[in-house]
Scaffold this active site. Sequence first.
Site, PDB file in Angstrom:
ATOM      1  N   LEU A 193     -21.809 -19.448  52.573  1.00  0.00           N
ATOM      2  CA  LEU A 193     -21.557 -18.088  53.039  1.00  0.00           C
ATOM      3  C   LEU A 193     -20.466 -17.442  52.182  1.00  0.00           C
ATOM      4  O   LEU A 193     -20.058 -17.998  51.172  1.00  0.00           O
ATOM      5  CB  LEU A 193     -21.161 -18.124  54.518  1.00  0.00           C
ATOM      6  N   TYR A 231     -13.695 -19.223  56.437  1.00  0.00           N
ATOM      7  CA  TYR A 231     -14.898 -18.632  55.858  1.00  0.00           C
ATOM      8  C   TYR A 231     -15.649 -19.697  55.069  1.00  0.00           C
ATOM      9  O   TYR A 231     -15.060 -20.656  54.586  1.00  0.00           O
ATOM     10  CB  TYR A 231     -14.616 -17.378  55.043  1.00  0.00           C
ATOM     11  N   CYS A 232     -16.960 -19.546  55.013  1.00  0.00           N
ATOM     12  CA  CYS A 232     -17.858 -20.510  54.371  1.00  0.00           C
ATOM     13  C   CYS A 232     -17.564 -21.949  54.836  1.00  0.00           C
ATOM     14  O   CYS A 232     -17.288 -22.834  54.035  1.00  0.00           O
ATOM     15  CB  CYS A 232     -17.764 -20.418  52.854  1.00  0.00           C
ATOM     16  N   PRO A 233     -17.602 -22.181  56.165  1.00  0.00           N
ATOM     17  CA  PRO A 233     -17.273 -23.515  56.660  1.00  0.00           C
ATOM     18  C   PRO A 233     -18.325 -24.545  56.265  1.00  0.00           C
ATOM     19  O   PRO A 233     -19.508 -24.232  56.145  1.00  0.00           O
ATOM     20  CB  PRO A 233     -17.238 -23.319  58.184  1.00  0.00           C
ATOM     21  N   LYS A 290      -7.292 -24.967  55.702  1.00  0.00           N
ATOM     22  CA  LYS A 290      -8.233 -25.117  54.589  1.00  0.00           C
ATOM     23  C   LYS A 290      -7.747 -24.391  53.332  1.00  0.00           C
ATOM     24  O   LYS A 290      -7.315 -23.255  53.391  1.00  0.00           O
ATOM     25  CB  LYS A 290      -9.600 -24.559  55.018  1.00  0.00           C
TER      26      LYS A 290
END
Length: 275
Positions: free
Chosen positions: A90, A144-146, A157
Site C-alpha cells: 500500500l 502505513y503499508c503494514p 516502525k
Amino acid sequence: MNEILKQTKWRLIDQSISANKRSPLESFAMDDTLCHLVGQHMSDATIRTWVHYDSVVLGIQDHRLPYIEEGMQTLNFHGHEPIVRNSGGLAVVLDGGVLNISIVIGEDKPLSINNAFEMMVDLIRQLFPEIATKIEAYEIVGSYCPGSYDLSIDGKKFAGISQRRMKNGIAVQIYLCVEGSGSERAELIKQFYEAGLKGEETKFQYPDIKPDVMASLQQLTGQDITVSQVNERLRKLLAQWNGQLNEQPLQQTEIELYEYYLQRVLKRNESMLNK
C-alpha cells in the site's frame, strides 16, 4: 549471517543522489531490468540504493479507493507526487530522508517469500550492529503499508519490505526512514486515506493510520544519522564481504533493456491514473 548475502558476488548501483529528482517509476523500471539481467545470468547479483524526493507510491488497492481523485489531490496539496507501483503493498512516502535499498538475486534455487524477506532483515541488522538486537520484524498495526516484515524498535516502525519476482529474478525492496519525522510521514498518509474513503465502508480493509507508531532511525537512536551515512555503511559492508566492490552502472545493452521496462512501467502507471 544469511547464506545468500555471504556467498554472492555483488554489484553495487548507487542512485541515492542521481535518482533524487526523477520519478520513482524509473526505480521500479530499474528493478525490473535488474531482475531480468540477474535472473538470466547477464549480471551479478546486485544491491541498489535509491532516493526520490517528495513522492507517494500507491499500491493497486489504494487506487481502488472510492474517492481516489480527492486522495491524490490531498497528496499534491502537500507537495507529494502520487504514482502507482507494480509490486505489492500500500501507500508509502518517499522523500530525501528515506533511503531505499533493493537486493536483486537470481532464483537458481527456489527461495520462499519469507526467506527472501529474512535476507533483507539480516542485511539491515548487519548495517546497524549497534541496534541489531533491538530490531524486530512483525506487523505494526496502525502503520502505513503494514506487513509481517515491518521493521521496528520498541514498537515503532522505521522500515517496510516488499518484493517482486520476474524472469527468474527476485527484487527485495526496503524503505528505511532514516531522517526526519516518521509520524509526520504517517500523518500525510492518514490524510490521504481520510480523503480517499470519506468514511465509506469498503470490501478491502485500508489501514487505520496511527502516526505515533512510526518513527525514523534518527528519532529511535537519538543519533544524527543521515541517508548518506547509511549509504556509506552499505558500501563498506559490501567491500568487507567481497574484498572488492563492483560498482558498475548500466552498460549500453543494459540501458536498452531498461528503456523497454521504463516504457512499460510508464504506460501502466498512466493507464491506472487515467481510469
